[in-house]
Design an enzyme around this catalytic site. Structure first.
Site, PDB file in Angstrom:
ATOM      1  N   ASP A  38      -2.523  -0.767   5.687  1.00  0.00           N
ATOM      2  CA  ASP A  38      -2.927  -0.279   7.007  1.00  0.00           C
ATOM      3  C   ASP A  38      -4.444  -0.318   7.201  1.00  0.00           C
ATOM      4  O   ASP A  38      -4.936   0.092   8.243  1.00  0.00           O
ATOM      5  CB  ASP A  38      -2.386   1.140   7.259  1.00  0.00           C
ATOM      6  CG  ASP A  38      -2.948   2.173   6.302  1.00  0.00           C
ATOM      7  OD1 ASP A  38      -2.960   1.905   5.081  1.00  0.00           O
ATOM      8  OD2 ASP A  38      -3.349   3.249   6.749  1.00  0.00           O
ATOM      9  N   ASP A  78       0.849  -1.194   0.000  1.00  0.00           N
ATOM     10  CA  ASP A  78       0.000   0.000   0.000  1.00  0.00           C
ATOM     11  C   ASP A  78       0.884   1.242   0.000  1.00  0.00           C
ATOM     12  O   ASP A  78       2.035   1.203   0.454  1.00  0.00           O
ATOM     13  CB  ASP A  78      -0.893  -0.032   1.243  1.00  0.00           C
ATOM     14  CG  ASP A  78      -1.823   1.161   1.338  1.00  0.00           C
ATOM     15  OD1 ASP A  78      -2.286   1.663   0.297  1.00  0.00           O
ATOM     16  OD2 ASP A  78      -2.098   1.595   2.474  1.00  0.00           O
ATOM     17  N   ASP A  89      -0.419   4.949   0.809  1.00  0.00           N
ATOM     18  CA  ASP A  89      -0.764   5.904   1.864  1.00  0.00           C
ATOM     19  C   ASP A  89      -0.819   5.214   3.222  1.00  0.00           C
ATOM     20  O   ASP A  89      -1.567   4.268   3.417  1.00  0.00           O
ATOM     21  CB  ASP A  89      -2.116   6.560   1.567  1.00  0.00           C
ATOM     22  CG  ASP A  89      -2.113   7.324   0.254  1.00  0.00           C
ATOM     23  OD1 ASP A  89      -1.039   7.790  -0.147  1.00  0.00           O
ATOM     24  OD2 ASP A  89      -3.184   7.439  -0.362  1.00  0.00           O
TER      25      ASP A  89
END
Length: 173
Positions: free
Chosen positions: A130, A8, A10
């Protein structure tokens, strides 16, 4: 054949929390601490979130998550790495994210960048993210990167990490 990893952007490579904290300070004059944000969704923690993610420069100027450059460089030698971002949610971010990756991770080829809507289409061996919404439906090995919005949640089947050094210890023993 190398194993593949979806990473990922961000909150894992790009430190959008620091970016949001800076924008919040500029907007409100209030300095937020990460500890204040634990357990809060990003939308609750940052009331002006949508304004900022739709503003030019937000994604292009995000700082790096510490340790991400060095560890990703090593991982790129051993694994097939794909940077996967649900960038189509914020159309302005598409070019900025590509520019950001070229600037900070010049060893990541454009063919290793996947900008999508839903990450349910991703079928690598490992996913580092996240957000539970991306990890939960994923069928491979999952690594949950700790951020304030997920810090107090049980990690479930996902292996939780707090930094890139922990990722290195798991994937580059």
């Amino acid at each position: 054949m190398k194993k593949s990893i979806a990473v990922d952007m961000d909150g894992v490579l790009a430190d959008v929390y620091q970016q949001f904290i800076l924008k919040h300070f500029n907007e409100c004059g209030e300095t937020l601490k990460l500890e204040q944000l634990e357990g809060l969704s990003e939308a609750v923690a940052f009331p002006y979130l949508l304004k900022h993610v739709h503003s030019p420069g937000f994604f292009k100027t995000a700082p790096l998550v510490p340790g991400s450059l060095e560890v990703l460089l090593e991982l790129n030698q051993k694994y097939d790495i794909y940077i996967v971002s649900a960038a189509t949610e914020f159309p302005l971010s598409l070019g900025e994210k590509q520019d950001w990756l070229h600037e900070h991770f010049p060893f990541i080829h454009w063919m290793q960048m996947v900008f999508c809507g839903s990450k349910k289409i991703i079928h690598t061996d490992i996913m580092i993210d996240d957000h539970f919404k991306n990890l939960d439906p994923f069928e491979g090995k999952t690594i949950l990167f700790t951020q304030p919005h997920n810090k107090n949640a049980a990690s479930g089947r996902h292996q939780r990490v707090n930094n890139w050094e922990e990722i290195k210890n798991i994937l580059l023993p």
